[in-house]
Design a protein around this motif. Structure first.
Motif, mmCIF file in Angstrom:
data_model
loop_
_atom_site.group_PDB
_atom_site.id
_atom_site.type_symbol
_atom_site.label_atom_id
_atom_site.label_comp_id
_atom_site.label_asym_id
_atom_site.label_seq_id
_atom_site.Cartn_x
_atom_site.Cartn_y
_atom_site.Cartn_z
ATOM 1 N N GLU A 188 -41.535 36.787 -10.206
ATOM 2 C CA GLU A 188 -40.647 36.933 -9.148
ATOM 3 C C GLU A 188 -39.701 38.253 -9.577
ATOM 4 O O GLU A 188 -38.772 37.694 -10.656
ATOM 5 N N ILE A 189 -39.469 39.072 -8.995
ATOM 6 C CA ILE A 189 -38.747 40.008 -9.580
ATOM 7 C C ILE A 189 -37.291 39.266 -9.683
ATOM 8 O O ILE A 189 -35.860 39.902 -9.742
ATOM 9 N N LYS A 190 -36.727 38.085 -9.174
ATOM 10 C CA LYS A 190 -35.270 37.825 -8.558
ATOM 11 C C LYS A 190 -35.011 36.858 -9.603
ATOM 12 O O LYS A 190 -36.302 36.366 -10.615
ATOM 13 N N ASP A 191 -33.903 36.550 -9.896
ATOM 14 C CA ASP A 191 -33.458 35.549 -10.504
ATOM 15 C C ASP A 191 -33.683 34.548 -10.885
ATOM 16 O O ASP A 191 -33.502 32.875 -11.501
ATOM 17 N N THR A 192 -34.396 33.779 -10.057
ATOM 18 C CA THR A 192 -34.358 32.563 -8.531
ATOM 19 C C THR A 192 -36.002 32.267 -7.828
ATOM 20 O O THR A 192 -36.019 33.640 -7.208
ATOM 21 N N PRO A 193 -36.342 31.404 -7.816
ATOM 22 C CA PRO A 193 -37.297 31.446 -7.423
ATOM 23 C C PRO A 193 -36.991 31.404 -5.910
ATOM 24 O O PRO A 193 -36.404 31.160 -5.040
ATOM 25 N N ALA A 194 -38.140 32.348 -4.990
ATOM 26 C CA ALA A 194 -38.058 32.435 -3.514
ATOM 27 C C ALA A 194 -38.547 31.120 -2.095
ATOM 28 O O ALA A 194 -38.079 31.412 -1.671
#
Length: 413
Positions: A188-194
């Motif tokens: 996941e590119i973000k620091d939180t799950p989508a």
């Protein structure tokens, strides 16, 4: 089947079926147009359970959930057509709508007083997220992989990497593991799950599938078939960090990198699209900027739960059935785009005094925030949350029984 209807619904998924049933209960003549061979939308291939907890208080599979609406549609004798595509749509001088439909029986022409857009959404592809490398076999969207396994009975992977922690990506991580594939990890590119927290627990944690945050796939390696992918850590601007690259041998890359509402027909009719949701601007009746055109379900904005998709279909269908041309005075619902990713509906028609249900997502993770719904500069509703996440949509419902001049959604963090 007739040529003229009160309401035509485009899409026979959970939103479209709910809209058609709701409009029929209001006494309208209804036609549902579905492009696939069977009604049910994406639910036909979602054989896992967890659907219907809000609406029915039961854990249903996707086909079971869709089947309940399909049986009700048949029992009500609602006209419907499958394997049909709307190739043209226009508003006529008298305010009605003319549709040109390509079907298995040839080209057909239909007219209606109001139109409900329930066309669902589509997955983003590798091209849309700019992954470098060749284009070998073995790169699938999560929905395509799900169709291969659950509908066609084919196993498309042996060892795979999943890019994106959206719900369908995590669900496919579990599904492929159960079928004997090795899922090296979800990136996941973000620091939180989508995706939803329950899917992280049930689909990843329960099967020891690692979730790598702030990490993305930077390159696909392989000639005719995927042989490996390159992954790398990313910084706060989501740019790959040099020196963090590593190569993962695999035969497939599965993408769960977001969904886009299907709104080609909406744009053809001149409906204004909200860049935040990629769906139409609507008011509390789910009517778009074009009078007589309504939007619901994932064509309006991407929902977490199918129960909310059906809920919006219920309302859009009922309002479409009762639609009468007339004067509208709409006030824009204000919100801070730095705190909220989006808010639906975006407008309130002050000529009516309908109850208002707001759907929203926060821009970022928030702990113990308070959300206020303000009407005419006064706080009409306030709710405190333990936690808000962009991966989970929230809603607030407010009864309005007085004139409205301004509505705003605010967040205190």
């Amino acid at each position: 089947m007739k040529d003229i209807y009160d309401v035509i619904v485009l899409g026979g998924g959970p939103a479209g079926l709910a809209a058609g049933i709701s409009a029929t209960k209001q006494g309208a003549s209804v036609l549902i147009i579905e492009r696939e061979a069977r009604m049910g939308g994406i639910l036909k291939q979602c054989i896992h359970d967890g659907f219907g907890l809000v609406r029915f208080g039961e854990r249903l599979t996707g086909p079971e959930y869709a089947g309940r609406f399909y049986k009700e549609m048949l029992s009500m004798g609602i006209d419907h057509i499958v394997n049909a595509f709307v190739t043209d749509a226009e508003k006529t001088p008298d305010g009605s709508f003319a549709l040109t439909v390509q079907s298995a029986q040839g080209i057909k022409f239909f007219h209606c007083k109001s139109l409900v857009l329930a066309c669902g959404c589509r997955e983003r592809t590798a091209k849309q997220v700019f992954i470098h490398g060749d284009r070998p076999a073995g790169v699938f969207t999560a929905g395509t992989a799900q169709h291969f396994v659950n509908i066609s009975g084919y196993m498309p992977v042996k060892k795979c990497v999943i890019l994106g922690s959206g719900d369908i990506g995590m669900i496919m991580a579990r599904r492929l593991t159960l079928e004997g594939a090795e899922v090296e990890g979800v990136y996941e590119i973000k620091d939180t799950p989508a995706g939803l927290a329950r899917n992280i627990a049930q689909c990843l944690d329960d099967y020891n599938i690692p979730l790598h945050l702030s990490t993305t796939v930077t390159r696909v390696i392989g000639a005719k078939r995927v042989e490996a992918v390159e992954v790398a850590k990313v910084d706060e601007k989501m740019k790959p960090i040099p020196g963090t690259e590593r190569i993962i041998p695999c035969d497939s890359l599965i993408l769960s990198v977001g969904l886009l509402p299907e709104n080609e027909i909406a744009e053809k009719l001149g409906v204004e699209i909200d860049p935040a949701t990629k769906g139409p601007y609507v008011d509390q009746t789910f009517m778009t900027s074009v009078p007589g055109v309504f939007s619901c379900g994932n064509a309006l904005h991407v929902n977490d739960l199918v129960d909310y998709v059906s809920e919006s279909g219920d309302l859009a269908g009922a309002y479409a059935a009762r639609y009468q041309p007339g004067r509208r005075v709409r006030v824009k619902i204000d919100y801070d785009s730095k705190k909220f990713a989006y808010v639906v509906p975006q407008y309130y028609d002050v000529m009516r005094q309908d109850d208002l249900t707001m759907y929203f997502r926060p821009r970022s993770e928030q702990k113990k925030p308070a959300v206020e719904l303000c009407v005419n500069e006064e706080t009409a509703k306030r709710k405190k949350y333990i936690h808000l996440s962009p991966s989970e949509m929230e809603q607030l419902t407010l009864k309005i029984d007085h004139p409205v001049t301004r509505i705003a959604l605010k967040m205190e963090v």
